[in-house]
Every structure is written in C-alpha cells, then in structure tokens.
Design an enzyme around this catalytic site. Structure first.
Site, short mmCIF file in Angstrom:
data_model
loop_
_atom_site.label_atom_id
_atom_site.label_comp_id
_atom_site.label_asym_id
_atom_site.label_seq_id
_atom_site.Cartn_x
_atom_site.Cartn_y
_atom_site.Cartn_z
N TYR A 60 0.84 -1.16 0.08
CA TYR A 60 0.03 -0.12 0.02
C TYR A 60 0.75 1.29 -0.09
O TYR A 60 0.50 2.33 0.33
CB TYR A 60 -0.86 0.02 1.18
CG TYR A 60 -0.29 0.10 2.79
CD1 TYR A 60 -0.02 1.16 3.15
CD2 TYR A 60 0.23 -0.94 3.16
CE1 TYR A 60 0.52 1.55 4.37
CE2 TYR A 60 0.87 -0.88 4.47
CZ TYR A 60 1.09 0.37 5.04
OH TYR A 60 1.67 0.58 6.25
N ASP B 261 5.56 -8.75 9.95
CA ASP B 261 5.97 -8.93 8.55
C ASP B 261 7.65 -8.95 8.38
O ASP B 261 8.26 -8.23 7.67
CB ASP B 261 5.54 -7.76 7.64
CG ASP B 261 5.29 -7.91 6.30
OD1 ASP B 261 5.57 -9.29 5.64
OD2 ASP B 261 5.00 -7.30 5.27
#
Length: 399
Positions: free
Chosen positions: A65, A170
């Site tokens: 994003y 992540d």
C-alpha cells in the site's frame, strides 16, 4: 531529476492510485478498509515536517500500500514512503509507532507530512534491502559468519520491539535494509505492526512465505472474527529469514506463495541438510509448531552470540597454529642458511664431482641423506597454498 514535494501532488495521486497488490506480492492483511475521508489525523505537530523542504527523486521500492522514493530533506538524503490515500489509519498508526522507536537496528524516523500526500520520512539506507542484495549475488551465498551477524542485528531489534509491546508481523528480507558498507541490518516497514501485544490479532497479516502457521486459517473465518496468536509469530518468521539468508533462497521456492504458507501450516519446513548442528537446533526451536515452545528473542540473541564466539575462537586458534608452523619453518631456513656459510663448510673437486661436507656429491644422492634446502624451498608454496585456502574460507562475501 529531483522535484519539490509540493509540485508533485499530481504525480503522487497518479502513482498511488493502484489497486491492492497483496495477493501479487504474496502478502495478506485483512485489517479491513480504513478509507474514511472523515479521519482527522491525531499526530503530534512536532512530528510533521515542512514539505517545501523535501525534494523527491526516483522510486526505489514499493509495498502492498505504499511507494518508496529516494529524496532529500534540508540537504540530507532520505527515504520517502508515500502511503496510498485509502490507508489513512495505517499511516497514522505507523507514524506514531515509528516516532517512539529508537534502536540502532531499526530505521530512524525523521518526520511525516499529510499534504499534498501522506508521506513518512525515514533515514536512507544506501545498502538497499537484504532481498535485493541476495538477488544480486545469487547463486553465491553469504558466509556463515555474515548470516549470523545479520541475524544478531535482527534479533536484537526484535528483542527491543517485543520488550516494548510491539509485534512486527511482517519480518522478511524485503523489510530488512543494509547499511552502505553492507555490515549491518536495520528493520523497516511497520505498516502492519501492532502495539500492546495481545492474543487477539487480525488473521493472515504478513507475507505468506515467512508467515507463522498459527496466523493462517485452514477455513475462512467469519467477517470480524479474530485469530488468536501473539509475538511468537515473529520468531517463526525470523527462522525463515535466517534459513533464507544461509541458502540464498526463498522458502519453498517451488511452491506458490499461498501454498508455501499451507505447507508451513501442515508442519512442513525447509530442508536443513548440510546445516551446522548448532544452527539446525536454533532453527528447529524457532519454527516449532507450538508457539509456546519457541524461544524469546533475548534467548536467540544469546545463542547467536555464543555461536559467533565459537566460530571466531576456532579461527583465532587456527591462525595461531599457522603462525607457529611458519615461525618454525623460518628458523629452519635460517639455520640451514647459516650452516652453508660457516667457515667449516667446504667444497673440493674430486674426479669431476663436487663433494660436500655430508659426503653428498652432485651426482646421485647417497641413501639416508637429509632433505636439502632446495627441497624445503620447493615445499614452501604448498604451505602458503594451505594458508591461502584457510583465509579464503574465512573471508566474507565481497559486494
């Protein structure tokens, strides 16, 4: 060509108007939409920078994003992370989170801007991402010491985050940045990181190939239902990153991204053939199926320090033994040289032969005579060759 940030509003709007790339990038983030145009940013004004002082250069990376550009702020090189307009809540959360983190192995937060676009300004790591470096040197691998040194940087950063109630979610080579000299690693991209670690986390947040099995669901969860997992998910991801560094491969490289995650869910793990025993034990403990059995990063850091200490100790001992051998060889050469030039040494001709003090002639050597000095000299390159091979095996990868 660098442009001022205010003059590139149209560029940002066009470049950031992309649809979600989660599946294409092998990532998942089921946080739900935070597009709300009614969001009023609750960001400390001291964290905001004057966008007129920002110059933007070329794009150097992208996430699910965001887009990342190289730039300059007040004359200093920076990285500019431009956030998708539909991710306002994520932007605000990441700004607040990064502003609280101060660690040598985490990227340094410089500031943020909300107009003309949402951007986060961080220090520029000129070594690029670990993933990019691995791709560039493939099929060559890092030395084991370099892998362990990088792993220690990562572990200490994660130890700091977990001690402050932050889970990254992540951890992967693409989110690990190298310093210019390639000697150290810094952790980046806190877009889906969470504060106040608890048992209720969003399902399937992270990158499939490095995702802990407890994050993925075999069956789709009803909308709004949460999945129970904690900070130990980062420990699993760490193990996959360390394996990837040592092998210079992505885990389950022959499988599609989502299928790689399902392999981990079914308790399959990457092959550990030819791995040193202590590294094998560390990886096996970190990617245990039961999160409670995985070690904390404090323990992992201690194990890595011990392994590195043992490696360097063996190398120092090896160097010391080589120096002793070289010293003995040097003394032997010196004694032989002196013996050849002492007053008692002599030569005389006898029937067209040269007779030497030990009774040896220039003809056929007598049986039982000692090795000549010339033979010792001829053997020296073999010794040097062994030393060269030793140092070659000790050296780290050259970039």
């Amino acid at each position: 060509m660098a442009l001022s940030l205010s003059s590139t509003m149209l560029l940002y709007k066009l470049s950031l108007a992309f649809s979600s790339q989660n599946v294409e990038n092998g990532t998942s983030d089921n946080e739900g939409s935070d597009t709300g145009d009614d969001i009023v940013f609750d960001i400390d004004p001291s964290l905001l920078v004057d966008c007129e002082k920002i110059l933007i250069g070329g794009m150097i990376g992208k996430g699910s994003y965001s887009l990342v550009f190289k730039g300059w702020y007040e004359g200093h090189p920076i990285a500019i992370k431009a956030i998708h307009p539909q991710c306002k809540a994520k932007f605000e959360r990441e700004v607040k989170l990064l502003s609280k983190i101060q660690h040598a192995n985490v990227v340094k937060f410089i500031g943020a801007s909300v107009k003309p676009s949402m951007v986060i300004i961080i220090e520029l790591l000129e070594g690029g991402s670990l993933q990019k470096t691995m791709n560039n040197i493939y099929p060559i691998t890092f030395s084991l010491e370099q892998c362990l040194s990088y792993a220690l940087d990562i572990s200490q950063a994660m130890e700091y985050l977990h001690s402050n109630g932050i889970i990254h979610r992540d951890l992967k080579p693409g989110n690990l940045l190298l310093t210019k000299d390639k000697n150290n690693i810094k952790l980046a991209d806190f877009g889906i990181a969470k504060e106040n670690i608890c048992d209720e986390m969003t399902c399937e947040a992270g990158t499939y190939r490095y995702m802990a099995p407890e994050i993925l669901s075999k069956d789709p969860l009803p909308k709004g239902v949460k999945k129970s997992y904690d900070h130990k998910a980062d420990v699993f991801s760490f193990a996959m990153v360390l394996w990837s560094m040592i092998k210079n491969q992505v885990p389950f490289k022959d499988r599609a991204d989502l299928m790689a995650a399902y392999d981990a869910l079914h308790n399959l793990r990457p092959c550990l053939d030819d791995f040193p025993e202590d590294i094998t034990l560390l990886l096996q403990s970190c990617w245990m199926e039961d999160p409670k059995l995985r070690p904390e990063f404090k323990e992992i850091s201690e194990i890595l320090i011990t392994i590195l200490h043992n490696i360097y100790t063996r190398k120092i001992n090896g160097l010391a033994s080589i120096e002793v051998v070289e010293e003995v060889d040097s003394k032997s050469e010196e004694e032989l040289s002196r013996a050849q030039h002492t007053p008692t040494s002599f030569e005389f001709k006898h029937e067209n032969e040269t007779v030497k003090p030990n009774g040896e002639t220039d003809g056929e050597p007598q049986s039982g005579t000692k090795t000549s000095f010339s033979n010792l000299v001829e053997k020296k390159p073999k010794k040097k060759s062994k030393i060269k091979r030793f140092f070659s095996s000790c050296s780290c990868i050259a970039f």
